[in-house]
Scaffold this active site. Structure first.
Site, short mmCIF file in Angstrom:
data_model
loop_
_atom_site.label_atom_id
_atom_site.label_comp_id
_atom_site.label_asym_id
_atom_site.label_seq_id
_atom_site.Cartn_x
_atom_site.Cartn_y
_atom_site.Cartn_z
N HIS A 1 22.02 -10.32 9.16
CA HIS A 1 22.47 -10.78 7.84
C HIS A 1 23.88 -10.27 7.54
O HIS A 1 24.78 -11.05 7.18
CB HIS A 1 21.47 -10.28 6.78
CG HIS A 1 21.78 -10.68 5.39
ND1 HIS A 1 21.06 -11.64 4.70
CD2 HIS A 1 22.73 -10.26 4.52
CE1 HIS A 1 21.55 -11.78 3.48
NE2 HIS A 1 22.57 -10.95 3.34
N GLU A 2 24.09 -8.97 7.68
CA GLU A 2 25.40 -8.39 7.37
C GLU A 2 26.45 -8.79 8.40
O GLU A 2 27.62 -9.01 8.05
CB GLU A 2 25.30 -6.87 7.27
CG GLU A 2 24.44 -6.38 6.12
CD GLU A 2 24.92 -6.89 4.76
OE1 GLU A 2 26.14 -7.08 4.57
OE2 GLU A 2 24.06 -7.09 3.89
N HIS B 1 27.80 -12.12 7.39
CA HIS B 1 28.81 -11.98 6.35
C HIS B 1 30.16 -11.59 6.96
O HIS B 1 31.20 -12.16 6.62
CB HIS B 1 28.40 -10.90 5.34
CG HIS B 1 27.32 -11.29 4.39
ND1 HIS B 1 27.30 -12.51 3.73
CD2 HIS B 1 26.23 -10.62 3.95
CE1 HIS B 1 26.24 -12.55 2.93
NE2 HIS B 1 25.57 -11.42 3.05
#
Length: 200
Positions: free
Chosen positions: A23-24, A27
């Site tokens: 997820h990170e 980003h």
């Protein structure tokens, strides 16, 4: 040991760690691709969990929740993004960066579901799909600082977006209020259950 299934706790924790890392990283990669190299300079464009771990949100909070039987929620260290590097149309680019995290969790959930179709219908894969679906849906709740708040800000723009941004310092208080009143789960559960019915 107090009725705790240590093996199950470790499996869920490791799945959550992998899912938060992806997820990170999503980003960070999207921010770098759209012109902001802040995350790359800090080593965050990486699938190494160590660079994304938040001691409280990634380790302590999930483990306490797992051991006590509370709903498992967690977070990783936020990826730093500098809007000044995203001009022109920084708000729309910021929206895409925000959406990349939940989108990556949906991709992981679909990948897990496809693997189950091949006959690998293991408990591990089921946990993997469930956690990633709930991470995606939870993060799209339109309350800053969650990704959904940033996506909504990019969609509405103008003065309305500025008003939403002013709620950012109070975002966690709003989330806690939603959680303790049960409204958070009323928001998250229906779309999550819908996606899980499609995938599982």
């Amino acid at each position: 040991m107090f009725g705790i299934d240590i093996g199950q706790v470790l499996v869920v924790f490791l799945v959550l760690l992998v899912s938060l890392t992806v997820h990170e990283a999503a980003h960070a990669w999207s921010a770098d691709w759209l012109g902001d190299s802040t995350a790359r300079r800090l080593g965050r464009v990486s699938l190494n969990p160590v660079v994304h771990i938040d001691p409280i949100g990634t380790i302590a909070f999930p483990l306490i929740a797992l051991v006590t039987g509370l709903p498992v929620l967690g977070w990783a260290k936020p990826v730093p993004v500098s809007p000044s590097n995203l001009h022109p149309n920084w708000r729309q680019k910021y929206m895409l960066i925000a959406a990349a995290g939940p989108a990556s969790n949906l991709v992981l959930a679909v990948a897990g579901a496809l693997l189950m179709l091949t006959g690998l219908a293991t408990d591990l894969l089921r946990i993997f799909v469930v956690i990633n679906v709930f991470l995606a849906v939870f993060n799209m709740v339109p309350v800053p600082p969650l990704d959904g708040g940033n996506v909504l800000s990019g969609m509405i723009g103008g003065a309305a977006a500025d008003t939403l941004d002013r709620l950012r310092p109070y975002g966690f208080l709003i989330l806690y209020a939603l959680m303790f009143t049960g409204l958070l789960f009323a928001i998250v559960d229906p779309p999550a259950e819908f996606l899980l019915r499609l995938l599982l």
